[in-house]
Design a protein around this motif. Structure first.
Motif, mmCIF file in Angstrom:
data_model
loop_
_atom_site.group_PDB
_atom_site.id
_atom_site.type_symbol
_atom_site.label_atom_id
_atom_site.label_comp_id
_atom_site.label_asym_id
_atom_site.label_seq_id
_atom_site.Cartn_x
_atom_site.Cartn_y
_atom_site.Cartn_z
ATOM 1 N N LEU A 123 8.429 12.291 -4.842
ATOM 2 C CA LEU A 123 8.260 10.956 -4.729
ATOM 3 C C LEU A 123 7.857 10.625 -6.002
ATOM 4 N N PRO A 124 8.504 9.441 -6.787
ATOM 5 C CA PRO A 124 8.184 9.028 -8.040
ATOM 6 C C PRO A 124 6.829 8.056 -7.963
ATOM 7 N N MET A 125 5.683 8.787 -7.899
ATOM 8 C CA MET A 125 4.578 7.985 -7.603
ATOM 9 C C MET A 125 4.074 7.427 -9.415
ATOM 10 N N LEU A 126 3.643 6.371 -8.995
ATOM 11 C CA LEU A 126 2.881 5.503 -10.373
ATOM 12 C C LEU A 126 1.295 5.693 -10.448
ATOM 13 N N SER A 127 0.854 5.460 -11.534
ATOM 14 C CA SER A 127 -0.714 5.274 -11.612
ATOM 15 C C SER A 127 -1.200 3.904 -10.729
ATOM 16 N N ALA A 185 0.911 -1.173 0.012
ATOM 17 C CA ALA A 185 0.181 -0.111 -0.062
ATOM 18 C C ALA A 185 0.979 1.150 0.034
ATOM 19 N N HIS A 186 0.714 2.390 -0.792
ATOM 20 C CA HIS A 186 1.364 3.357 -1.048
ATOM 21 C C HIS A 186 0.572 4.301 -1.806
ATOM 22 N N HIS A 187 1.288 5.461 -2.058
ATOM 23 C CA HIS A 187 0.703 6.801 -2.997
ATOM 24 C C HIS A 187 0.606 6.030 -4.154
ATOM 25 N N SER A 188 -0.684 6.194 -4.883
ATOM 26 C CA SER A 188 -0.655 5.852 -6.428
ATOM 27 C C SER A 188 -1.771 6.716 -6.782
ATOM 28 N N VAL A 189 -1.375 7.475 -7.914
ATOM 29 C CA VAL A 189 -2.606 8.377 -8.273
ATOM 30 C C VAL A 189 -2.427 8.495 -9.879
ATOM 31 N N PRO A 190 -3.652 8.803 -10.490
ATOM 32 C CA PRO A 190 -3.517 9.052 -12.190
ATOM 33 C C PRO A 190 -2.507 10.278 -12.328
ATOM 34 N N GLY A 191 -1.751 9.927 -13.449
ATOM 35 C CA GLY A 191 -0.908 10.810 -13.734
ATOM 36 C C GLY A 191 -1.542 11.964 -14.291
ATOM 37 N N ASP A 192 -2.487 12.089 -14.991
ATOM 38 C CA ASP A 192 -2.989 13.292 -15.402
ATOM 39 C C ASP A 192 -3.832 14.027 -14.527
ATOM 40 N N ARG A 193 -4.034 13.711 -12.984
ATOM 41 C CA ARG A 193 -4.974 14.232 -12.031
ATOM 42 C C ARG A 193 -3.983 14.357 -10.901
ATOM 43 N N LYS A 194 -2.592 14.330 -10.857
ATOM 44 C CA LYS A 194 -1.871 14.016 -9.765
ATOM 45 C C LYS A 194 -1.876 15.049 -8.894
ATOM 46 N N LEU A 195 -2.143 16.206 -9.160
ATOM 47 C CA LEU A 195 -1.976 17.789 -8.570
ATOM 48 C C LEU A 195 -3.405 17.602 -7.510
#
Length: 235
Positions: A197-201, A155-165
């Motif tokens: 952080l190098p977050m991924l989707s 479990a970790h940060h994982s967000v859509p790249g186009d809506r990251k902010l």
């Protein structure tokens, strides 16, 4: 990636600061929606497959918060906890108290962990520190240390790249409302997370788990920017 480079990615350098370590136990509760529920669900998912006398590998074990939950839930389980920060491991030992007798705490990274094989493994709130290439290597090494059919829970940060902010601002709003960060620091926190952080989707995270060789990858946790999956080493 060298040990020093990986330490910079993983945040181990800041976690060597005694003041950061002293505040750690309060941080996740106020910054991760459903933090306690995440730990309880992880323990339940492990218990579906880990035998009563099983051994569990916990990568990113500094602080000892999830280790304590797991050890209290299953009084016969044994654990290997790995973390790159000696200060965080010291805190883990203090957090565990008498439960520490069932935990082998190791300073280092996934390569430091014994080859097992383990009955299950977890990596909570850790993989988002790693870029994709190192994340994949870590997942491969985790799977190598698991018995056939054994679960891995991440479990970790994982967000859509186009809506990251947008999602990071939602994360910051929760942290502010929960007392995790001062309101005046919200924008600063969003900027720091977005750049460091190098977050991924979610789609990329699931793809890495499958590329590492795991099967039956299932989402079980979603809370603003945080996602959690359970995946299994092939039988």
């Amino acid at each position: 990636m060298s040990r020093v480079e990986l330490a910079k990615w993983s945040g181990a350098l800041s976690f060597s600061d005694p003041q950061v370590v002293a505040r750690y136990a309060q941080g996740p509760v106020r910054q991760v929606p459903g933090f306690h529920a995440l730990q309880r669900m992880t323990a339940l998912l492990l218990a579906e497959a880990v035998p009563g006398d099983g051994e569990v590998l916990v990568l990113g074990a500094g602080g000892g918060l999830e280790l304590k939950v797991f050890a209290e839930a299953q009084p016969e389980w044994r654990f290997v906890g790995v973390d790159p920060s000696a200060e965080m491991l010291k805190l883990a030992s203090e957090t565990l108290g008498p439960l520490a007798s069932r935990v082998d705490l190791c300073e280092g990274y996934i390569d430091t962990a014994s080859v097992g094989p383990f009955d299950g493994a977890t990596c909570l709130l850790t993989l988002h520190f790693l870029p994709a290439e190192e994340r994949l290597r870590t997942l491969v090494e985790l799977r190598r240390r698991l018995k056939p059919g054994a679960p891995l829970i991440v479990a970790h940060h994982s967000v859509p790249g186009d809506r990251k902010l947008q999602w990071l601002h939602r994360y910051a709003a929760f942290a502010v409302a929960s007392g995790g960060i001062p309101a005046q620091d919200a924008d600063k926190s969003v900027a720091a997370l977005g750049s460091r952080l190098p977050m991924l989707s979610p789609e990329q995270d699931e793809a890495l788990l499958r590329e590492a060789g795991f099967e039956t990858v299932e989402l079980f946790f979603a809370a603003f920017t945080f996602k959690g999956w359970v995946a299994y080493n092939p039988s």
